[in-house]
Scaffold this motif. Structure first.
Motif, PDB file in Angstrom:
ATOM      1  N   TRP A 216       0.889  -1.311  -0.178  1.00  0.00           N
ATOM      2  CA  TRP A 216       0.098   0.055  -0.209  1.00  0.00           C
ATOM      3  C   TRP A 216       0.736   1.303  -0.084  1.00  0.00           C
ATOM      4  O   TRP A 216       0.312   2.214  -0.180  1.00  0.00           O
TER       5      TRP A 216
ATOM      6  N   ARG B 152     -12.955   2.345   6.257  1.00  0.00           N
ATOM      7  CA  ARG B 152     -13.358   3.318   5.097  1.00  0.00           C
ATOM      8  C   ARG B 152     -12.315   4.242   5.058  1.00  0.00           C
ATOM      9  O   ARG B 152     -11.748   4.849   5.920  1.00  0.00           O
TER      10      ARG B 152
ATOM     11  N   ILE C 245     -10.444   8.138  -0.742  1.00  0.00           N
ATOM     12  CA  ILE C 245      -9.358   8.634  -1.710  1.00  0.00           C
ATOM     13  C   ILE C 245      -9.473  10.044  -1.805  1.00  0.00           C
ATOM     14  O   ILE C 245      -8.492  10.654  -2.189  1.00  0.00           O
TER      15      ILE C 245
ATOM     16  N   TYR D 189     -14.672   6.518  -1.998  1.00  0.00           N
ATOM     17  CA  TYR D 189     -14.342   6.038  -0.690  1.00  0.00           C
ATOM     18  C   TYR D 189     -14.294   4.525  -1.098  1.00  0.00           C
ATOM     19  O   TYR D 189     -14.760   3.911  -1.727  1.00  0.00           O
ATOM     20  N   ILE D 190     -13.010   4.172  -0.392  1.00  0.00           N
ATOM     21  CA  ILE D 190     -12.873   2.367  -0.482  1.00  0.00           C
ATOM     22  C   ILE D 190     -13.199   2.061   0.771  1.00  0.00           C
ATOM     23  O   ILE D 190     -13.017   2.504   1.828  1.00  0.00           O
TER      24      ILE D 190
ATOM     25  N   PHE E 187     -15.289  -6.264   0.450  1.00  0.00           N
ATOM     26  CA  PHE E 187     -14.630  -4.861  -0.012  1.00  0.00           C
ATOM     27  C   PHE E 187     -15.527  -4.213  -0.791  1.00  0.00           C
ATOM     28  O   PHE E 187     -16.695  -4.909  -1.300  1.00  0.00           O
ATOM     29  N   GLY E 188     -15.374  -2.869  -0.950  1.00  0.00           N
ATOM     30  CA  GLY E 188     -16.463  -2.193  -1.845  1.00  0.00           C
ATOM     31  C   GLY E 188     -15.908  -0.622  -2.050  1.00  0.00           C
ATOM     32  O   GLY E 188     -14.890  -0.359  -1.480  1.00  0.00           O
ATOM     33  N   ALA E 189     -16.772   0.035  -2.443  1.00  0.00           N
ATOM     34  CA  ALA E 189     -16.306   1.609  -2.909  1.00  0.00           C
ATOM     35  C   ALA E 189     -17.779   2.338  -3.057  1.00  0.00           C
ATOM     36  O   ALA E 189     -18.749   1.806  -3.370  1.00  0.00           O
ATOM     37  N   ARG E 190     -17.643   3.664  -2.713  1.00  0.00           N
ATOM     38  CA  ARG E 190     -18.567   4.541  -2.784  1.00  0.00           C
ATOM     39  C   ARG E 190     -18.292   5.780  -3.687  1.00  0.00           C
ATOM     40  O   ARG E 190     -17.150   6.189  -3.396  1.00  0.00           O
TER      41      ARG E 190
ATOM     42  N   GLY F  59     -22.214   2.908  -5.671  1.00  0.00           N
ATOM     43  CA  GLY F  59     -21.349   2.064  -4.935  1.00  0.00           C
ATOM     44  C   GLY F  59     -21.530   0.572  -5.312  1.00  0.00           C
ATOM     45  O   GLY F  59     -22.424   0.132  -6.161  1.00  0.00           O
TER      46      GLY F  59
ATOM     47  N   ASP G  54     -20.383  -3.633  -3.421  1.00  0.00           N
ATOM     48  CA  ASP G  54     -19.932  -4.370  -2.474  1.00  0.00           C
ATOM     49  C   ASP G  54     -19.504  -5.743  -3.003  1.00  0.00           C
ATOM     50  O   ASP G  54     -20.347  -6.323  -3.773  1.00  0.00           O
TER      51      ASP G  54
END
Length: 777
Positions: free
Chosen positions: A210, A695, A698, A706-707, A734-737, A747, A749
């Motif tokens: 990361w 959360r 980014i 957001y991830i 995991f997911g993102a918005r 988003g 998931d």
């Protein structure tokens, strides 16, 4: 040519003589107009001037100021008596014809051209070459190419037009990574501790996927300050970096950094003396400061507790929250022993300030009163920093404004009066919400909705009154599931913190049973003052008709009427309605239907919701990493053994939780968790649900992205006989918005179900994708 003067080098001037200018000419100009050159020089035919003299030097300076020429000279072409013909001789900078880039690999040719920043026809000056070179080298340094070189050359390709080709020769060299960061002179902290204090740069490690091991000089300087900050937080007030060295491996691909520190002696607090304070006693100020004689002198905690800490329990807040806007404190440290520091704190209290006017700037849609009613700064009140902070939160939770740009500005009117100016930037708060998906229970499922969050029923096409109008449609394949609803809420009825509203709905479900539900409700809500003004109560009265056309093997067929009362007691201190990063929400919902109320439906239902948001990482005063933990419990039960509970009031679980009475549990199909009869999900009367979500933001502006990573567990039980709090279905993923203004929240998931739910095949349910459109955190 008899005489010449220019800026090329100094020379001994000939004897000065007064001349009359008989004419001027220009030589060497290619694209510059001769008449414009003469006009700019300021010398005119007929002028009498001393040659050489101030007039010719000023003329040369004016022409140099055009930044068109690399050389300027004024020559005496010929003399006629006391008159002269002057010649202005110039050499123009070339103009760009094209750019040729050699040796670039890390950056594309288009990227390099963008960083060069020149266009065809632009003048090529040496000062521009230096700036371009620095810009390119900085870009390569940011990517880890510390040894890159850049050379720029201008080659004339069209002498007639003075056009040149700019050649950019790049030698990128190897990509350099930080192989090791070592320290010398450190005893209080080992190397790992000091490396851990560095936030911006780090060593190359295979498992640190990361982070980057690239070296950035600006970030390196920030990290050196963080190292010193760690020392000073542990009492080493005199710690300093006395030397740092950087060198490279033989293949030039590894960088080594050695930092030499001088720790000095550890310091402890001696005596604390207060001066200048008349409003508050020494004991209260010392309690706020939080230090006693013999404590380690933590520099960071000292500054925060004196001037401002996150909890607002510092000395500064004591004054600033009680009208002392011009409060100021300075501290003097006296070393009385090698390891002991006495502190003398001088306080300037000044006079208390009251708020004069409160101005609002930037709102073109939202009415002033909608903004003012949520503010905690009122004209006539004493100035309070806490009131301003709370006002910022309330403005942000309205979701009408960009929270990044809410800026209150105190403006002193006189020694005892201050005006408060709130600068805001409006954004669209109306949203189009939708979701689509597929489940084995309902086939293709989805939802569609329009929400006007800043509606104005008196001027519906203008808005700005803070009212909420919502339309929602949820559906399942082949009409097996459908909900229509329309609702309206006035959150500040009669300009008081009292909400009123109504809702109309019509629902139909055809799966295992066939039922239609039609009804209406009215609601009343009020913000409380106890235990604080984050708390509120909401009450709903609902009337509905139930038409169970086919109860299947589960429910009784027939028509039913229902009147219910619902109470929601809640406390909500979240800092944002969409992407909260701090605060909590607690809500206890109790519904009674039947009993002393009319109707043929008879049950009581209770739900408890607990959510906490904890900021873990803040960058540039903006929370970026947040931990969300949540718990939900629910129970529905009849008043007696013969009580009728409509099938729609049972609890279901699984999927994204967008359907009515369905608790989310990602990693499983929609409504797949719970008691079954003959392979059919029937719903349950008890449920529990737990979630932990990490959360990371980014970006925050203009479109928040957001991830997240999550772990969930939950289950639904038929009744208390089967209740087992440890029998939980588990998932993680995991997911993102992404928040798009005017559209809403988009988003996804991707969750893995660890347990065997559907189909019952002895295997984990595995990965499931859940698309989100309009559902927040």
């Amino acid at each position: 040519m008899l005489l010449a003067w220019g800026n090329v080098h100094a020379q001994q001037l000939p004897q000065q003589k007064m001349y009359k200018v008989l004419g001027l000419s220009v030589e060497g100009n290619v694209t510059s107009d001769a008449s414009a050159v003469i006009l700019t020089s300021g010398i005119r035919t007929g002028d009498e001037l001393v040659v050489p003299g101030d007039a010719t030097q000023k003329a040369i300076s004016k022409l140099w100021a055009l930044r068109l020429f690399s050389d300027v000279q004024i020559l005496i072409d010929r003399e006629v008596g006391d008159g002269v013909f002057l010649k202005i001789k110039v050499k123009e900078y070339p103009r760009l014809e094209r750019i040729t880039i050699n040796g670039n690999d890390e950056f594309s040719t288009e990227d390099v051209e963008g960083k060069v920043g020149l266009i065809k026809g632009q003048i090529l000056r040496p000062v521009d070459f230096n700036r371009i070179q620095r810009r390119l080298l900085k870009s390569y340094e940011e990517e880890g190419y510390m040894l890159a070189t850049v050379e720029l050359t201008a080659n004339i390709v069209n002498p007639q037009d003075n056009r040149a080709e700019l050649v950019v020769d790049i030698d990128e060299g190897p990509e350099v990574g930080i192989a090791r960061i070592s320290f010398s002179g450190n005893e209080a902290f080992d190397d790992d501790d000091l490396r851990g204090a560095m936030d911006e740069i780090s060593e190359r490690k295979w498992w640190k996927f990361w982070s980057s091991s690239r070296f950035d000089r600006i970030n390196y300087e920030k990290d050196k300050k963080l190292i010193i900050q760690q020392y000073r937080e542990d009492g080493y007030l005199d710690a300093e970096i006395v030397r740092d060295s950087i060198w490279y491996s033989n293949d030039r691909e590894d960088m080594y950094i050695d930092i030499t520190v001088d720790e000095g002696a550890r310091s402890y607090v001696g005596d604390i003396v207060w001066k200048g304070n008349t409003v508050y006693p020494d004991s209260l100020l010392s309690a706020r400061l939080g230090f006693q004689s013999g404590d380690i002198f933590n520099e960071t905690r000292f500054q925060e507790n004196l001037r401002g800490n996150p909890d607002q329990t510092d000395v500064g807040s004591l004054y600033l929250d009680n009208g002392y806007l011009r409060f100021f404190a300075s501290d003097e440290r006296i070393r009385v022993a090698p390891d002991t520091v006495n502190v003398v704190i001088t306080v300037q209290e000044n006079t208390k300030s009251r708020i004069g006017h409160v101005h609002i700037r930037g709102n073109s849609k939202t009415h002033d009163k909608v903004i003012r009613r949520v503010l905690y700064t009122w004209p006539g009140d004493y100035f309070s920093r806490a009131a301003i902070i709370r006002s910022i939160r309330e403005l942000a939770t309205l979701n009408y404004f960009n929270p990044e740009t809410i800026r209150p500005e105190p403006a002193m009117v006189n020694d005892s009066t201050v005006d408060i100016i709130y600068n805001i930037e409006e954004r669209s708060s109306d949203t189009f919400n939708a979701s689509v998906g597929y489940s084995g229970t309902f086939g293709a499922t989805g939802a569609f909705g329009l929400t006007f969050n800043n509606f104005n029923i008196a001027e519906p096409f203008r808005g700005g009154a803070g009212q909420v109008l919502n339309f929602n449609w949820q559906f399942g394949e082949a009409s097996r599931f459908r909900i229509f609803s329309l609702s309206f809420t006035e959150p500040w009825f009669m300009d008081s913190p009292t909400s009123v509203g109504f809702s109309l709905y019509d629902e139909r479900q055809q799966y295992a049973f066939d039922m239609r539900r039609t009804g209406a409700s009215v609601n009343l809500g009020r913000r409380f003052r106890w235990p604080d003004d984050f708390a509120r109560g909401d009450w709903f009265v609902r009337f509905q008709e139930l038409d169970v056309k086919d109860g299947g093997i589960f429910y009784a067929t027939g028509n039913y009427t229902q009147v219910s009362l619902t109470q929601v007691l809640s406390r909500n201190s979240l800092d944002s309605p969409i992407f909260p990063s701090a605060g909590s929400r607690v809500a206890l919902t109790t519904e009674i239907s039947g009993g002393f109320l009319p109707g043929s439906v008879d049950y009581h239902k209770h739900q408890l919701e607990l959510k906490w948001f904890t900021p873990l990482l803040t960058i540039n005063d903006q929370p970026r990493l947040t931990l969300y933990t949540g718990t939900e419990y629910g129970l529905v039960k009849g008043f007696n053994a013969s009580s009728y509970i409509p099938p729609i009031e049972y609890f279901f679980m699984g999927g994204n939780g967008l359907q009515y009475q369905t608790m989310p549990l990602r990693g499983y199909e929609d409504r797949s968790i719970g008691p079954q009869v003959s392979g059919q999900i029937t719903g349950g009367t008890i449920y529990s649900h737990y979630v932990a979500e990490l959360r990371f933001a980014i970006t925050l502006n203009p479109m928040p992205l957001y991830i997240l990573g999550f772990a969930e567990a939950g289950n639904v039980w038929l009744d208390e006989r089967f209740f087992d709090p440890f029998n939980l279905k588990r998932s993680a993923g995991f997911g993102a918005r992404l928040l798009i203004q005017g559209v809403g929240l988009i988003g996804f998931d991707y969750g893995y179900g660890f347990d065997d739910v559907e189909p019952k095949d002895g295997e984990a349910d595995g990965w499931h994708f859940h698309f989100q459109f309009g559902r927040g955190f």
